[in-house]
Design a protein around this motif. Structure first.
Motif, short mmCIF file in Angstrom:
data_model
loop_
_atom_site.label_atom_id
_atom_site.label_comp_id
_atom_site.label_asym_id
_atom_site.label_seq_id
_atom_site.Cartn_x
_atom_site.Cartn_y
_atom_site.Cartn_z
N HIS A 65 -2.43 19.04 -1.24
CA HIS A 65 -1.29 18.16 -1.44
C HIS A 65 -1.01 17.86 -2.92
CE1 HIS A 65 -3.09 17.23 2.54
NE2 HIS A 65 -1.82 17.22 2.93
N ALA A 66 -1.89 18.32 -3.80
CA ALA A 66 -1.80 17.92 -5.21
C ALA A 66 -0.55 18.48 -5.88
CB ALA A 66 -3.04 18.40 -5.95
N LYS A 67 -0.01 17.68 -6.79
CA LYS A 67 1.02 18.13 -7.70
C LYS A 67 0.37 18.35 -9.07
CE LYS A 67 4.49 17.28 -4.81
NZ LYS A 67 5.39 18.34 -4.29
N THR A 68 1.01 19.14 -9.91
CA THR A 68 0.48 19.35 -11.25
C THR A 68 1.39 18.67 -12.27
OG1 THR A 68 1.66 21.45 -11.48
CG2 THR A 68 -0.62 21.53 -10.66
N ALA A 69 0.79 18.29 -13.39
CA ALA A 69 1.54 17.61 -14.46
C ALA A 69 0.91 17.91 -15.80
CB ALA A 69 1.57 16.11 -14.22
N GLU A 70 1.72 17.81 -16.84
CA GLU A 70 1.22 17.81 -18.21
C GLU A 70 0.97 16.36 -18.59
OE1 GLU A 70 3.35 18.27 -22.45
OE2 GLU A 70 3.35 20.14 -21.26
N VAL A 71 -0.16 16.12 -19.22
CA VAL A 71 -0.50 14.76 -19.64
C VAL A 71 -0.74 14.76 -21.15
CG1 VAL A 71 -2.24 12.94 -19.51
CG2 VAL A 71 -1.42 14.03 -17.42
N ARG A 72 -0.06 13.84 -21.82
CA ARG A 72 -0.18 13.71 -23.27
C ARG A 72 -0.99 12.46 -23.60
NH1 ARG A 72 6.29 14.95 -24.23
NH2 ARG A 72 6.21 17.17 -23.64
N LEU A 73 -2.10 12.67 -24.28
CA LEU A 73 -2.99 11.57 -24.63
C LEU A 73 -2.72 11.18 -26.08
CD1 LEU A 73 -6.30 12.96 -23.06
CD2 LEU A 73 -4.59 11.47 -22.00
N LYS A 92 0.84 -1.20 0.00
CA LYS A 92 0.00 0.00 0.00
C LYS A 92 0.87 1.25 0.00
CE LYS A 92 -3.91 -2.14 2.41
NZ LYS A 92 -4.88 -2.03 3.52
N ARG A 93 0.28 2.36 -0.39
CA ARG A 93 0.98 3.64 -0.37
C ARG A 93 0.16 4.64 0.45
NH1 ARG A 93 -2.17 3.46 -4.63
NH2 ARG A 93 -3.25 5.34 -5.38
N VAL A 94 0.80 5.68 0.90
CA VAL A 94 0.14 6.73 1.68
C VAL A 94 -0.41 7.79 0.73
CG1 VAL A 94 0.46 8.56 3.38
CG2 VAL A 94 1.57 6.33 3.71
N VAL A 95 -1.69 8.10 0.88
CA VAL A 95 -2.33 9.13 0.07
C VAL A 95 -2.98 10.14 1.00
CG1 VAL A 95 -3.99 9.62 -1.76
CG2 VAL A 95 -2.80 7.41 -1.73
N PRO A 96 -2.60 11.41 0.95
CA PRO A 96 -3.18 12.42 1.84
C PRO A 96 -4.62 12.77 1.45
CG PRO A 96 -1.64 13.45 0.33
CD PRO A 96 -1.52 11.99 0.11
N PHE A 97 -5.45 13.00 2.47
CA PHE A 97 -6.86 13.32 2.28
C PHE A 97 -7.17 14.59 3.07
CE2 PHE A 97 -11.36 13.01 3.46
CZ PHE A 97 -11.95 12.66 2.25
N SER A 98 -8.04 15.45 2.53
CA SER A 98 -8.37 16.69 3.22
C SER A 98 -9.79 17.13 2.89
CB SER A 98 -7.38 17.79 2.83
OG SER A 98 -7.55 18.15 1.47
N ARG A 99 -10.15 18.29 3.38
CA ARG A 99 -11.49 18.85 3.20
C ARG A 99 -11.76 19.23 1.73
NH1 ARG A 99 -15.15 22.33 6.23
NH2 ARG A 99 -15.91 24.08 4.96
N GLU A 100 -10.73 19.71 1.05
CA GLU A 100 -10.89 20.19 -0.31
C GLU A 100 -10.22 19.23 -1.30
OE1 GLU A 100 -9.21 24.09 -0.01
OE2 GLU A 100 -11.17 24.99 0.34
N LEU A 101 -11.02 18.78 -2.27
CA LEU A 101 -10.56 17.76 -3.21
C LEU A 101 -10.86 18.17 -4.64
CD1 LEU A 101 -12.22 14.71 -1.39
CD2 LEU A 101 -9.88 15.52 -1.04
N TYR A 102 -10.11 17.58 -5.57
CA TYR A 102 -10.48 17.65 -6.97
C TYR A 102 -11.11 16.32 -7.37
CZ TYR A 102 -7.72 21.89 -7.78
OH TYR A 102 -7.22 23.17 -7.76
N ILE A 103 -12.20 16.38 -8.14
CA ILE A 103 -12.79 15.19 -8.74
C ILE A 103 -12.94 15.46 -10.24
CG2 ILE A 103 -13.98 14.47 -6.64
CD1 ILE A 103 -16.59 15.56 -7.95
N GLU A 104 -13.20 14.42 -11.00
CA GLU A 104 -13.40 14.59 -12.44
C GLU A 104 -14.72 15.29 -12.71
OE1 GLU A 104 -11.37 14.03 -14.84
OE2 GLU A 104 -9.86 12.67 -13.96
N ARG A 105 -14.71 16.20 -13.66
CA ARG A 105 -15.92 16.93 -14.04
C ARG A 105 -17.03 15.96 -14.46
NH1 ARG A 105 -16.90 22.04 -14.93
NH2 ARG A 105 -14.68 22.51 -14.61
N GLU A 106 -16.67 14.88 -15.13
CA GLU A 106 -17.67 13.93 -15.60
C GLU A 106 -18.31 13.14 -14.47
OE1 GLU A 106 -15.57 11.34 -18.23
OE2 GLU A 106 -14.64 10.19 -16.62
N ASP A 107 -17.74 13.23 -13.26
CA ASP A 107 -18.29 12.48 -12.13
C ASP A 107 -19.37 13.24 -11.38
OD1 ASP A 107 -16.82 10.24 -12.59
OD2 ASP A 107 -15.19 10.75 -11.22
N PHE A 108 -19.74 14.45 -11.85
CA PHE A 108 -20.86 15.18 -11.26
C PHE A 108 -21.75 15.70 -12.38
CE2 PHE A 108 -23.12 18.97 -10.02
CZ PHE A 108 -23.70 18.59 -8.82
#
Length: 556
Positions: A464-472, A377-393
């Motif tokens: 805690h989020a990091k940002t990245a460029e993603v190439r599809l 397992k890995r450690v993943v930080p959790f908090s009050r403010e989160l990002y979710i995918e736009r398509e998930d709402f």
């Protein structure tokens, strides 16, 4: 069981097994992989690599890596090094590293021997004149006016060709066979041409270079290759291959042909791949859209997936078009077992948990790969403010939508069940922010809430989020068979073969993953960290989607 095993052998394996049963090669068989160093290897070469090395692994023997470097105008040391890297990366070790240029002196002596036997002559005809002399497949050719030069004159002229006494293109050495032969390749083929181009290994030592047909079989013979395996287009060259070996009375290497790989939605011609590079349609030979081994490696393909693909397509005598979806299936099969799972939000909206304490965070322990219990397992930080995918709402979700909408509940992966309370919109009507409450007793692994939800969503903690460029990346061409397009293939480049997402939010552990190592963005596909990544700019390439979305899109 033994009969079943024999039935599963391809035609080359059956042939080798029969040879060994006859006691023909007690020392074991010898094959070779002979690329020309005029470009980077592609997936078609991978098929040949796996075949040549696989045969000697299965039947005992050795495989040489030989560079067919007889055309110095197009060959570079860069390509030599890239080829060695690719073969090693695929998991193979060659017995000897050889170069046709190692044999230039020996090949020259072979050619001189043919002259001495009145089986070769120096021809002063121009390239156009030689082409006209060849005739057509239905009409015999005509003899060159220089065909009957004496042995002494031919030896003298050939020696002077080597010494640089004549201009490029002014003379060639031809075999003397039969200008009426039904096989056009047997109508006095060229053996040597004059070409004043520096060679990547021999420099300016030579100004004459052997033609492929002359160098190929003789190099095989010098290395005592027992099974010289080529693609089908060399089938008509085999009589000439055998003729040279017979007339020179050297080690009797034998040539066998198999169907080359044709892959859908891409090009497999080195010339066309070079055109893509030179015209900057792609970023280079290792662009992840390219079918090159270096491109596939950069995209996140593994040696195991390529070897599995080559095994699945098999070895045949008839050419066909293999759908690239089979290659994608093979990498999914491999990465599903081995890839660690991470969370990345590609199209974010903000989710605020109104009843989670402000300023508080906690470390959750989430399994790396449910397919591999040993992955930990890995450690993943959790908090009050989160990002979710736009398509998930969805503001107005359909009945069987199991993610979030007004009043709906879903589970956050490895965390808690949440219930939507409210949301806000941007001026254009798009969702700006979602507000929800979390259920403290619903924590994954210790859920006592008694609430069952069908949907599970990935997320990233905003503080805690990091940002990245993603190439599809997707298929290079919008058409299936590039072989039908000729030189107009560039018109059919898929405009969506590369989409760049400049700001994707990722969990912090992704910052430390190894370049090129396959991983999964949960629910989004398989990705890998790109070699362009820096400490301040993370870049990830999509290897493949989780399912074959291309086929679905084409059937709409």
């Amino acid at each position: 069981m033994e009969n079943e095993k024999e039935k599963s052998l391809n035609f080359l394996e059956e042939l080798i097994q029969n040879d060994l049963e006859k006691g023909l090669y007690p020392q074991g068989i010898t094959t070779r992989f002979p690329p020309e160093p005029n470009g980077y290897l592609h997936i078609g070469h991978a098929k040949s690599i796996c075949l040549n090395f696989g045969l000697t692994e299965n039947f005992g023997g050795k495989t040489n890596l030989r560079f067919d470097d007889t055309n110095p105008a197009t060959e570079e040391t860069e390509y030599v090094e890239s080829i060695k890297k690719d073969v090693s990366w695929l998991g193979f070790t060659w017995a000897k590293e050889c170069y046709t240029s190692d044999y230039f002196e020996q090949l020259y002596q072979f050619a001189s021997k043919l002259i001495e036997k009145s089986l070769a002559y120096v021809d002063d005809s121009s390239a156009e004149e030689i082409a006209n002399q060849k005739g057509t497949p239905t009409q015999p050719g005509t003899n060159s006016p220089f065909r009957n030069r004496s042995v002494e004159e031919n030896l003298d002229l050939f020696q002077k060709m080597r010494q640089g006494a004549f201009e490029d293109g002014s003379k060639v050495l031809r075999a003397k066979i039969d200008m009426a032969h039904p096989n056009m390749h047997m109508r006095d083929p060229l053996l040597y041409r004059i070409r004043r181009v520096a060679h990547h290994r021999t420099g300016n030592e030579w100004c004459i270079y052997p033609m492929y047909d002359f160098a190929h079989g003789q190099s095989d013979s010098i290395e005592e290759i027992t099974h010289s395996i080529c693609t089908l287009e060399f089938d008509v060259h085999r009589p000439l291959y055998d003729w040279f070996i017979d007339k020179l009375a050297i080690f009797p290497s034998h040539q066998y042909e198999f169907a080359r790989l044709n892959l859908s939605h891409t090009v497999m011609s080195k010339r066309k791949l070079l055109q893509l590079v030179n015209e900057k349609v792609v970023s280079g030979w290792d662009d992840p859209r390219m079918p090159t081994i270096s491109g596939l490696r950069r995209r996140g393909y593994t040696p195991a997936s390529i070897r599995l693909f080559c095994d699945k397509i098999g070895v045949a005598k008839r050419e066909n078009l293999i759908d690239v979806s089979l290659l994608e299936f093979c990498i999914r099969e491999d990465l599903n077992k081995s890839a660690s799972r991470f969370m990345a939000v590609l199209d974010p909206i903000k989710l605020t948990l109104t009843n989670y304490p402000e300023g508080q965070s906690e470390d959750l322990h989430i399994e790396n790969n449910p397919e591999d219990p040993e992955s930990g397992k890995r450690v993943v930080p959790f908090s009050r403010e989160l990002y979710i995918e736009r398509e998930d709402f969805l503001v107005d979700p359909p009945k069987k939508f199991f993610r979030l909408g007004p009043g709906l509940m879903a589970r956050l992966k490895g965390a808690y069940i949440v219930k939507v309370e409210d949301f806000t919109l941007n001026e254009d009507g798009s969702v700006k922010e979602v507000f929800a409450s979390y259920i403290p007793e619903s924590k994954s692994g210790s859920d006592t809430s008694g609430i069952n939800v069908k949907g599970t969503m990935h997320w990233v903690s905003i503080p805690h989020a990091k940002t990245a460029e993603v190439r599809l990346f997707d298929r290079l061409l919008i058409v299936e068979n590039a072989g039908d397009l000729g030189d107009d293939f560039i018109k059919f480049i898929n405009p969506e073969s590369l989409q760049t997402l400049e700001k994707v939010y990722i969990e912090p552990a992704l910052a430390n993953v190894e370049v090129g190592k396959g991983l999964q963005f949960i629910r989004k596909g398989y990705f890998c960290k790109d070699s362009d990544s820096t400490e301040n700019q993370l870049i990830f390439n999509r290897t493949v989607t989780l399912k074959d979305t291309w086929a679905k899109a084409q059937n709409k």
